[in-house]
Design a protein around this motif. Structure first.
Motif, PDB file in Angstrom:
ATOM      1  N   ASN A   1       0.839  -1.199   0.000  1.00  0.00           N
ATOM      2  CA  ASN A   1       0.000   0.000   0.000  1.00  0.00           C
ATOM      3  C   ASN A   1       0.869   1.242   0.000  1.00  0.00           C
ATOM      4  OD1 ASN A   1      -2.634  -1.318   0.319  1.00  0.00           O
ATOM      5  ND2 ASN A   1      -1.828  -1.921   2.300  1.00  0.00           N
ATOM      6  N   ALA A   2       0.319   2.326  -0.528  1.00  0.00           N
ATOM      7  CA  ALA A   2       1.008   3.620  -0.512  1.00  0.00           C
ATOM      8  C   ALA A   2       0.145   4.613   0.257  1.00  0.00           C
ATOM      9  CB  ALA A   2       1.254   4.117  -1.929  1.00  0.00           C
ATOM     10  N   TYR A   3       0.794   5.401   1.099  1.00  0.00           N
ATOM     11  CA  TYR A   3       0.131   6.408   1.917  1.00  0.00           C
ATOM     12  C   TYR A   3       0.787   7.744   1.591  1.00  0.00           C
ATOM     13  CZ  TYR A   3      -1.019   2.049   4.176  1.00  0.00           C
ATOM     14  OH  TYR A   3      -1.433   0.764   4.402  1.00  0.00           O
ATOM     15  N   VAL A   4      -0.013   8.694   1.119  1.00  0.00           N
ATOM     16  CA  VAL A   4       0.521   9.969   0.645  1.00  0.00           C
ATOM     17  C   VAL A   4       0.031  11.096   1.551  1.00  0.00           C
ATOM     18  CG1 VAL A   4       0.658  11.565  -1.304  1.00  0.00           C
ATOM     19  CG2 VAL A   4       0.530   9.095  -1.722  1.00  0.00           C
ATOM     20  N   GLY A   5       0.963  11.861   2.072  1.00  0.00           N
ATOM     21  CA  GLY A   5       0.642  12.997   2.920  1.00  0.00           C
ATOM     22  C   GLY A   5       0.583  12.627   4.393  1.00  0.00           C
ATOM     23  N   LYS A   6       0.725  13.661   5.221  1.00  0.00           N
ATOM     24  CA  LYS A   6       0.807  13.438   6.671  1.00  0.00           C
ATOM     25  C   LYS A   6      -0.445  12.797   7.260  1.00  0.00           C
ATOM     26  CE  LYS A   6       4.165  16.944   7.982  1.00  0.00           C
ATOM     27  NZ  LYS A   6       4.425  18.092   8.855  1.00  0.00           N
ATOM     28  N   ASP A   7      -1.627  13.180   6.792  1.00  0.00           N
ATOM     29  CA  ASP A   7      -2.854  12.597   7.344  1.00  0.00           C
ATOM     30  C   ASP A   7      -2.921  11.100   7.065  1.00  0.00           C
ATOM     31  OD1 ASP A   7      -3.779  14.939   8.482  1.00  0.00           O
ATOM     32  OD2 ASP A   7      -5.045  15.467   6.765  1.00  0.00           O
ATOM     33  N   ALA A   8      -2.612  10.702   5.843  1.00  0.00           N
ATOM     34  CA  ALA A   8      -2.633   9.277   5.490  1.00  0.00           C
ATOM     35  C   ALA A   8      -1.561   8.516   6.264  1.00  0.00           C
ATOM     36  CB  ALA A   8      -2.437   9.103   3.985  1.00  0.00           C
ATOM     37  N   ILE A   9      -0.407   9.125   6.451  1.00  0.00           N
ATOM     38  CA  ILE A   9       0.677   8.481   7.198  1.00  0.00           C
ATOM     39  C   ILE A   9       0.283   8.331   8.667  1.00  0.00           C
ATOM     40  CG2 ILE A   9       3.052   8.800   8.015  1.00  0.00           C
ATOM     41  CD1 ILE A   9       3.579  10.096   5.187  1.00  0.00           C
ATOM     42  N   ARG A  10      -0.337   9.357   9.234  1.00  0.00           N
ATOM     43  CA  ARG A  10      -0.794   9.265  10.620  1.00  0.00           C
ATOM     44  C   ARG A  10      -1.821   8.139  10.776  1.00  0.00           C
ATOM     45  NH1 ARG A  10      -5.122  10.531  12.589  1.00  0.00           N
ATOM     46  NH2 ARG A  10      -5.725  11.965  10.936  1.00  0.00           N
ATOM     47  N   GLN A  11      -2.769   8.040   9.848  1.00  0.00           N
ATOM     48  CA  GLN A  11      -3.782   6.975   9.905  1.00  0.00           C
ATOM     49  C   GLN A  11      -3.147   5.595   9.755  1.00  0.00           C
ATOM     50  OE1 GLN A  11      -6.512   8.291   6.861  1.00  0.00           O
ATOM     51  NE2 GLN A  11      -7.750   9.429   8.331  1.00  0.00           N
ATOM     52  N   TRP A  12      -2.182   5.471   8.835  1.00  0.00           N
ATOM     53  CA  TRP A  12      -1.475   4.195   8.634  1.00  0.00           C
ATOM     54  C   TRP A  12      -0.805   3.760   9.933  1.00  0.00           C
ATOM     55  CZ3 TRP A  12       4.079   4.696   8.546  1.00  0.00           C
ATOM     56  CH2 TRP A  12       4.760   3.497   8.411  1.00  0.00           C
ATOM     57  N   LYS A  13      -0.109   4.677  10.566  1.00  0.00           N
ATOM     58  CA  LYS A  13       0.623   4.322  11.786  1.00  0.00           C
ATOM     59  C   LYS A  13      -0.334   4.063  12.944  1.00  0.00           C
ATOM     60  CE  LYS A  13       4.138   3.514  12.093  1.00  0.00           C
ATOM     61  NZ  LYS A  13       4.725   2.137  12.100  1.00  0.00           N
ATOM     62  N   ALA A  14      -1.416   4.826  13.045  1.00  0.00           N
ATOM     63  CA  ALA A  14      -2.401   4.609  14.110  1.00  0.00           C
ATOM     64  C   ALA A  14      -3.033   3.223  13.977  1.00  0.00           C
ATOM     65  CB  ALA A  14      -3.472   5.692  14.078  1.00  0.00           C
ATOM     66  N   GLU A  15      -3.373   2.826  12.757  1.00  0.00           N
ATOM     67  CA  GLU A  15      -3.966   1.501  12.537  1.00  0.00           C
ATOM     68  C   GLU A  15      -2.971   0.392  12.864  1.00  0.00           C
ATOM     69  OE1 GLU A  15      -5.774   1.164   8.673  1.00  0.00           O
ATOM     70  OE2 GLU A  15      -6.918   3.009   8.980  1.00  0.00           O
ATOM     71  N   ALA A  16      -1.737   0.541  12.415  1.00  0.00           N
ATOM     72  CA  ALA A  16      -0.722  -0.483  12.693  1.00  0.00           C
ATOM     73  C   ALA A  16      -0.486  -0.613  14.195  1.00  0.00           C
ATOM     74  CB  ALA A  16       0.581  -0.146  11.978  1.00  0.00           C
ATOM     75  N   SER A  17      -0.442   0.512  14.891  1.00  0.00           N
ATOM     76  CA  SER A  17      -0.171   0.491  16.329  1.00  0.00           C
ATOM     77  C   SER A  17      -1.347  -0.064  17.128  1.00  0.00           C
ATOM     78  CB  SER A  17       0.171   1.899  16.826  1.00  0.00           C
ATOM     79  OG  SER A  17       1.361   2.349  16.221  1.00  0.00           O
ATOM     80  N   SER A  18      -2.555   0.121  16.625  1.00  0.00           N
ATOM     81  CA  SER A  18      -3.711  -0.404  17.358  1.00  0.00           C
ATOM     82  C   SER A  18      -3.988  -1.863  17.019  1.00  0.00           C
ATOM     83  CB  SER A  18      -4.953   0.448  17.084  1.00  0.00           C
ATOM     84  OG  SER A  18      -5.368   0.313  15.745  1.00  0.00           O
ATOM     85  N   THR A  19      -3.522  -2.319  15.871  1.00  0.00           N
ATOM     86  CA  THR A  19      -3.747  -3.700  15.454  1.00  0.00           C
ATOM     87  C   THR A  19      -2.724  -4.643  16.070  1.00  0.00           C
ATOM     88  OG1 THR A  19      -4.661  -2.916  13.359  1.00  0.00           O
ATOM     89  CG2 THR A  19      -3.991  -5.231  13.455  1.00  0.00           C
ATOM     90  N   TYR A  20      -1.475  -4.211  16.147  1.00  0.00           N
ATOM     91  CA  TYR A  20      -0.390  -5.073  16.614  1.00  0.00           C
ATOM     92  C   TYR A  20       0.414  -4.392  17.714  1.00  0.00           C
ATOM     93  CZ  TYR A  20      -1.352  -7.367  12.159  1.00  0.00           C
ATOM     94  OH  TYR A  20      -1.970  -7.995  11.112  1.00  0.00           O
ATOM     95  N   ASN A  21       0.942  -5.205  18.610  1.00  0.00           N
ATOM     96  CA  ASN A  21       1.947  -4.750  19.570  1.00  0.00           C
ATOM     97  C   ASN A  21       3.287  -5.224  19.038  1.00  0.00           C
ATOM     98  OD1 ASN A  21       0.228  -3.658  21.701  1.00  0.00           O
ATOM     99  ND2 ASN A  21      -0.484  -5.761  21.905  1.00  0.00           N
ATOM    100  N   TYR A  22       4.245  -4.319  18.960  1.00  0.00           N
ATOM    101  CA  TYR A  22       5.541  -4.688  18.398  1.00  0.00           C
ATOM    102  C   TYR A  22       6.629  -3.770  18.918  1.00  0.00           C
ATOM    103  CZ  TYR A  22       4.511  -0.754  15.316  1.00  0.00           C
ATOM    104  OH  TYR A  22       4.202   0.481  14.840  1.00  0.00           O
ATOM    105  N   THR A  23       7.843  -4.249  18.800  1.00  0.00           N
ATOM    106  CA  THR A  23       9.016  -3.435  19.075  1.00  0.00           C
ATOM    107  C   THR A  23       9.905  -3.461  17.841  1.00  0.00           C
ATOM    108  OG1 THR A  23      10.245  -5.268  20.055  1.00  0.00           O
ATOM    109  CG2 THR A  23       8.976  -3.872  21.560  1.00  0.00           C
ATOM    110  N   VAL A  24      10.599  -2.373  17.621  1.00  0.00           N
ATOM    111  CA  VAL A  24      11.492  -2.231  16.470  1.00  0.00           C
ATOM    112  C   VAL A  24      12.864  -1.852  16.997  1.00  0.00           C
ATOM    113  CG1 VAL A  24      11.931  -1.016  14.319  1.00  0.00           C
ATOM    114  CG2 VAL A  24       9.567  -1.444  15.046  1.00  0.00           C
TER     115      VAL A  24
END
Length: 109
Positions: A39-62
């Protein structure tokens, strides 16, 4: 092994570590593009939504462990562990930087 990341990249990983989607998005230029999992996410709003969804779906460490320059991109290899399919995995983060911000990010296994 600890590596020294360029400031915008260090801010990105620090914000991701505490699941702060708004802080992650603030690391990017207004017209930045993130490519992740086909998937491609363009612009800050889309990037914020992408990261919010990933963070709420999975617990992870990097944990970044390698840094190299590849052309005009900075490649950070990180060990990612969490409750997602295929964990743990080493991912490569291809960052394009512009004026102290991230202009492009592609995440590849």
């Amino acid at each position: 092994m600890e590596i020294e990341l360029p400031d915008p990249i260090a801010r990105y990983f620090a914000a991701d570590q505490v699941s702060d989607a708004a802080a992650v998005a603030s690391c990017f230029t207004d017209d930045a593009v993130v490519k992740d999992e086909g998937n491609a996410y363009v612009g800050k709003d889309a990037i914020r939504q992408w990261k919010a969804e990933a963070s709420s779906t999975y617990n992870y460490t990097v944990e970044p462990f390698a840094l190299v320059a590849e052309g005009d991109r900075t490649v950070v290899t990180s060990h990612v562990v969490g409750d997602f399919p295929g964990s743990p995995v080493d991912l490569r983060y291809f960052f394009g930087l512009n004026a102290g911000k991230i202009a492009a990010l592609e995440i590849i296994p």
